[in-house]
Design a protein around this motif. Structure first.
Motif, PDB file in Angstrom:
ATOM      1  N   LEU A   1       0.856  -1.197   0.000  1.00  0.00           N
ATOM      2  CA  LEU A   1       0.000   0.000   0.000  1.00  0.00           C
ATOM      3  C   LEU A   1       0.890   1.245   0.000  1.00  0.00           C
ATOM      4  CD1 LEU A   1      -2.448  -1.113   2.842  1.00  0.00           C
ATOM      5  CD2 LEU A   1      -2.987  -1.008   0.394  1.00  0.00           C
ATOM      6  N   ILE A   2       0.317   2.392  -0.370  1.00  0.00           N
ATOM      7  CA  ILE A   2       1.076   3.642  -0.397  1.00  0.00           C
ATOM      8  C   ILE A   2       1.815   3.826   0.942  1.00  0.00           C
ATOM      9  CG2 ILE A   2      -0.874   5.093   0.399  1.00  0.00           C
ATOM     10  CD1 ILE A   2       0.190   7.257  -1.602  1.00  0.00           C
TER      11      ILE A   2
ATOM     12  N   VAL B   1      -5.034   4.268  -2.447  1.00  0.00           N
ATOM     13  CA  VAL B   1      -5.722   3.121  -3.056  1.00  0.00           C
ATOM     14  C   VAL B   1      -5.719   1.969  -2.052  1.00  0.00           C
ATOM     15  CG1 VAL B   1      -5.730   1.460  -4.957  1.00  0.00           C
ATOM     16  CG2 VAL B   1      -4.968   3.807  -5.371  1.00  0.00           C
ATOM     17  N   HIS B   2      -6.895   1.470  -1.731  1.00  0.00           N
ATOM     18  CA  HIS B   2      -6.998   0.309  -0.823  1.00  0.00           C
ATOM     19  C   HIS B   2      -6.759  -0.951  -1.655  1.00  0.00           C
ATOM     20  CE1 HIS B   2      -8.370   3.074   2.232  1.00  0.00           C
ATOM     21  NE2 HIS B   2      -9.350   3.481   1.453  1.00  0.00           N
ATOM     22  N   LEU B   3      -5.507  -1.153  -1.990  1.00  0.00           N
ATOM     23  CA  LEU B   3      -5.111  -2.156  -2.981  1.00  0.00           C
ATOM     24  C   LEU B   3      -5.328  -3.588  -2.491  1.00  0.00           C
ATOM     25  CD1 LEU B   3      -3.643  -1.922  -5.824  1.00  0.00           C
ATOM     26  CD2 LEU B   3      -1.565  -2.592  -4.612  1.00  0.00           C
ATOM     27  N   TYR B   4      -5.788  -4.421  -3.390  1.00  0.00           N
ATOM     28  CA  TYR B   4      -6.013  -5.871  -3.170  1.00  0.00           C
ATOM     29  C   TYR B   4      -7.147  -6.154  -2.182  1.00  0.00           C
ATOM     30  CZ  TYR B   4      -1.131  -6.270  -4.986  1.00  0.00           C
ATOM     31  OH  TYR B   4       0.029  -6.184  -5.726  1.00  0.00           O
ATOM     32  N   GLY B   5      -7.773  -5.107  -1.624  1.00  0.00           N
ATOM     33  CA  GLY B   5      -8.802  -5.332  -0.599  1.00  0.00           C
ATOM     34  C   GLY B   5      -8.298  -5.043   0.801  1.00  0.00           C
TER      35      GLY B   5
ATOM     36  N   VAL C   1      -8.944  14.518  -0.186  1.00  0.00           N
ATOM     37  CA  VAL C   1      -8.637  13.087  -0.278  1.00  0.00           C
ATOM     38  C   VAL C   1      -9.758  12.356  -1.014  1.00  0.00           C
ATOM     39  CG1 VAL C   1      -8.298  10.952   1.042  1.00  0.00           C
ATOM     40  CG2 VAL C   1      -7.242  13.094   1.834  1.00  0.00           C
ATOM     41  N   ILE C   2      -9.364  11.603  -2.048  1.00  0.00           N
ATOM     42  CA  ILE C   2     -10.302  10.706  -2.739  1.00  0.00           C
ATOM     43  C   ILE C   2      -9.810   9.286  -2.480  1.00  0.00           C
ATOM     44  CG2 ILE C   2     -11.190   9.904  -4.965  1.00  0.00           C
ATOM     45  CD1 ILE C   2     -10.607  12.718  -6.102  1.00  0.00           C
ATOM     46  N   GLU C   3     -10.606   8.476  -1.791  1.00  0.00           N
ATOM     47  CA  GLU C   3     -10.213   7.076  -1.582  1.00  0.00           C
ATOM     48  C   GLU C   3     -10.568   6.267  -2.827  1.00  0.00           C
ATOM     49  OE1 GLU C   3     -11.276   5.303   2.386  1.00  0.00           O
ATOM     50  OE2 GLU C   3     -12.329   7.214   2.536  1.00  0.00           O
ATOM     51  N   ASP C   4      -9.602   5.535  -3.359  1.00  0.00           N
ATOM     52  CA  ASP C   4      -9.872   4.620  -4.471  1.00  0.00           C
ATOM     53  C   ASP C   4     -10.221   3.262  -3.861  1.00  0.00           C
ATOM     54  OD1 ASP C   4      -9.789   2.764  -6.538  1.00  0.00           O
ATOM     55  OD2 ASP C   4      -8.181   3.781  -7.621  1.00  0.00           O
TER      56      ASP C   4
END
Ligand SMILES: *Cc1c(COP(=O)(O)O)cnc(C)c1O
Length: 369
Positions: A115-116, A135-139, A158-161
């Motif tokens: 994650l970032i 980005v909340h990557l992979y879940g 902030v924009i959450e992906d």
């Protein structure tokens, strides 16, 4: 040899076939094809998803990529502005930034979670920075408390992906409810997927939501009252109807994914393969189950020959894509993302996956020399 698919959307459809077939027939009988404020299937899904998340506004649109682009435009981001994004994601995150003329500024990811790296964000903030897109990557879930603190201190939005993380939580709170707004994709293979492309924006700010709604529907407030040039990015009635049926099962499906991940965690030999790390404070919904190994490409081929479908998310970190070659980034600019993209391998993961299938996947992995 029994083939093991990477995802199995047919099996999922068969488990909800009656509900889906009925609701699709209603959409057709109502000729409620195109989205908008007069499409009851779309507006119903919007309000159900708002209730699920506990947010005030859900604005549906044509896909997840559009939702980011529309949000950036609605927030007033323009050419010359900078937007902070992780170095590892699907291209949509940075593509949306570039498409509105702004510059994506990449931040390397953490070695354990991919994650970032929140510790490397502040050094990338300049007077031109307007937005951070974690980005909340992979879940998995990003540490949103740190992100919000950094954003607040520098006056950033902030924009959450959340394209890969429907239902994931950070410190017990659903992702998509921390930032100024969030973006969701309902691409068929996502944890909550339509039967084609679809997406949405979520936010508590009604002014921002209204602006997004207008941009997504030709700049209209009401029919033929175009107060600006917008675009055509609406959710089809069929997708709204399908998503309403599937939303009811999202938590149950996520629990099944989590149980499957726990089983993989148990039977995969840790000394040979690196397993996913759940971020501290996160509840992971395993859109993907990503292992890491030095011999990734060989292992992928080997599993493929045994009928086990795998995928790579992603083979190239964003800064090193041809699309961004003009920035001239070098591996040492994003050392973690560069190195780890050589090792990541996503193995089969979906709610209906059986223990026998997981046993076969792991037996095959172990037999790889
Ligand atoms: C899928 C995805 C998107 C975009 O979604 P689409 O609906 O395919 O446009 C954005 N960000 C991430 C991280 C994704 O995985």
């Amino acid at each position: 040899m029994q083939k093991i698919p990477f995802v199995d959307l047919r099996q999922q459809y068969e488990s909800i076939k009656t509900d889906i077939d009925n609701v699709m027939a209603s959409v057709m009988l109502d000729t409620a094809f195109v989205g908008g404020s007069n499409n009851k299937y779309v507006t119903q899904f919007e309000s159900q998803f708002a209730d699920y998340l506990g947010v005030k506004q859900v604005v549906s649109c044509a896909n997840g990529t559009d939702s980011i682009e529309i949000l950036l435009e609605a927030m007033g981001v323009k050419a010359g502005d900078e937007v902070i994004v992780p170095a590892l994601s699907w291209i949509s995150t940075s593509e949306a930034v570039g498409r509105i003329g702004a510059t994506p500024v990449f931040v390397d990811v953490c070695e354990d979670t991919l994650l970032i790296d929140t510790g490397k964000i502040e050094q990338k903030i300049t007077s031109k920075t307007k937005v951070i897109i974690p980005v909340h990557l992979y879940g998995n879930a990003v540490d949103m408390e740190t992100i919000m603190r950094i954003a607040k201190a520098s006056g950033l939005k902030v924009i959450e992906d959340c394209a890969q993380s429907h239902g994931a939580r950070y410190n017990g709170k659903l992702v998509g409810t921390f930032g100024d707004a969030a973006s969701f994709s309902f691409y068929p293979g996502k944890n909550l997927g339509a039967y084609g492309d679809a997406g949405c924006i979520t936010t508590d700010f009604s002014e921002l939501a209204n602006k997004c709604r207008m941009i997504a529907n030709h700049g209209q407030i009401k029919k033929h009252d175009h107060v600006m040039e917008g675009r055509n990015s609406r959710m089809d009635g069929l997708h709204g109807a399908v998503l309403s049926v599937k939303l009811k099962r999202l938590d149950e499906w996520n629990t099944k994914r989590q149980n499957n991940a726990a089983y993989y965690d148990l039977i995969l030999p840790a000394e040979k393969f690196r397993k996913p790390t759940i971020n501290k404070g996160a509840s992971h919904v395993y859109h993907l189950y990503v292992i890491r190994t030095e011999k990734r490409d060989d292992l992928k081929d080997y599993l493929g020959k045994k009928g086990i479908e795998t995928a790579v998310h992603y083979p190239t970190a964003l800064p090193f894509l041809k699309a961004y070659s003009h920035y001239g980034y070098k591996p040492y600019d994003f050392p973690v993302a560069y190195a780890e993209t050589q090792k990541v391998l996503s193995i089969p993961m979906f709610p209906e996956l059986t223990r026998e299938q997981m046993d076969s996947v792991v037996t095959a992995i172990i037999s790889f020399k």
